[in-house]
Design a protein around this motif. Structure first.
Motif, PDB file in Angstrom:
ATOM      1  N   MET A 112       0.823  -1.213   0.000  1.00  0.00           N
ATOM      2  CA  MET A 112       0.000   0.000   0.000  1.00  0.00           C
ATOM      3  C   MET A 112       0.856   1.261   0.000  1.00  0.00           C
ATOM      4  N   GLY A 113       2.176   1.107   0.064  1.00  0.00           N
ATOM      5  CA  GLY A 113       3.067   2.257   0.019  1.00  0.00           C
ATOM      6  C   GLY A 113       3.447   2.815   1.372  1.00  0.00           C
ATOM      7  N   ILE A 114       3.063   2.143   2.448  1.00  0.00           N
ATOM      8  CA  ILE A 114       3.437   2.589   3.789  1.00  0.00           C
ATOM      9  C   ILE A 114       4.872   2.151   4.030  1.00  0.00           C
ATOM     10  N   GLY A 115       5.705   3.079   4.457  1.00  0.00           N
ATOM     11  CA  GLY A 115       7.133   2.819   4.553  1.00  0.00           C
ATOM     12  C   GLY A 115       7.575   1.942   5.709  1.00  0.00           C
ATOM     13  N   TRP A 116       6.830   1.940   6.825  1.00  0.00           N
ATOM     14  CA  TRP A 116       7.288   1.170   7.985  1.00  0.00           C
ATOM     15  C   TRP A 116       6.224   0.164   8.378  1.00  0.00           C
ATOM     16  N   CYS A 117       6.653  -1.054   8.601  1.00  0.00           N
ATOM     17  CA  CYS A 117       5.758  -2.127   9.025  1.00  0.00           C
ATOM     18  C   CYS A 117       6.383  -2.788  10.249  1.00  0.00           C
ATOM     19  N   PRO A 118       5.623  -3.001  11.323  1.00  0.00           N
ATOM     20  CA  PRO A 118       6.207  -3.619  12.510  1.00  0.00           C
ATOM     21  C   PRO A 118       6.732  -5.030  12.248  1.00  0.00           C
ATOM     22  N   GLY A 119       6.061  -5.785  11.406  1.00  0.00           N
ATOM     23  CA  GLY A 119       6.526  -7.141  11.098  1.00  0.00           C
ATOM     24  C   GLY A 119       7.820  -7.123  10.308  1.00  0.00           C
ATOM     25  N   CYS A 120       7.886  -6.279   9.286  1.00  0.00           N
ATOM     26  CA  CYS A 120       9.110  -6.156   8.490  1.00  0.00           C
ATOM     27  C   CYS A 120      10.240  -5.586   9.343  1.00  0.00           C
ATOM     28  N   GLY A 121       9.910  -4.656  10.208  1.00  0.00           N
ATOM     29  CA  GLY A 121      10.911  -4.068  11.094  1.00  0.00           C
ATOM     30  C   GLY A 121      11.505  -5.104  12.029  1.00  0.00           C
ATOM     31  N   LEU A 122      10.675  -6.021  12.508  1.00  0.00           N
ATOM     32  CA  LEU A 122      11.160  -7.086  13.388  1.00  0.00           C
ATOM     33  C   LEU A 122      12.099  -8.011  12.625  1.00  0.00           C
ATOM     34  N   GLY A 123      11.746  -8.348  11.403  1.00  0.00           N
ATOM     35  CA  GLY A 123      12.624  -9.178  10.579  1.00  0.00           C
ATOM     36  C   GLY A 123      13.950  -8.498  10.297  1.00  0.00           C
ATOM     37  N   HIS A 124      13.900  -7.222   9.941  1.00  0.00           N
ATOM     38  CA  HIS A 124      15.134  -6.471   9.697  1.00  0.00           C
ATOM     39  C   HIS A 124      15.974  -6.374  10.965  1.00  0.00           C
TER      40      HIS A 124
END
Length: 84
Positions: free
Chosen positions: A23-35
């Motif tokens: 959807m174009g949102i730059g920050w995701c808590p799930g992706c942030g946890l993986g990173h």
């Protein structure tokens, strides 16, 4: 855990199934946890904390759970062997 440890920590664009990223949102808590976990496995603790502050505790919890499951499996096998 092994795939996260072998993944490159750089922010390269790649295929994603994350609905927030799509959807174009730059920050995701799930992706942030993986990173965060990827950075931690590569020894970059400051970027790990910056990506998601729960990454370090999540790794501790996951490894503890793996340990508990392996221990339970080994105890189960030992009990089965003693019965036969």
């Amino acid at each position: 855990m092994l795939s996260l440890a072998m993944t490159s920590p750089t922010e390269e664009s790649h295929f994603t199934l994350c609905p927030l990223k799509l959807m174009g949102i730059g920050w995701c808590p799930g992706c942030g946890l993986g990173h965060s976990i990827i950075y931690l496995f590569h020894g970059d603790i400051s970027n790990s904390f910056r990506a998601h502050w729960l990454g370090i505790p999540a790794v501790a919890v996951i490894f503890n759970r793996i340990y508990v499951l392996i221990k339970a499996r080994l105890m189960e096998r030992n009990q089965f062997k003693s019965l036969t």
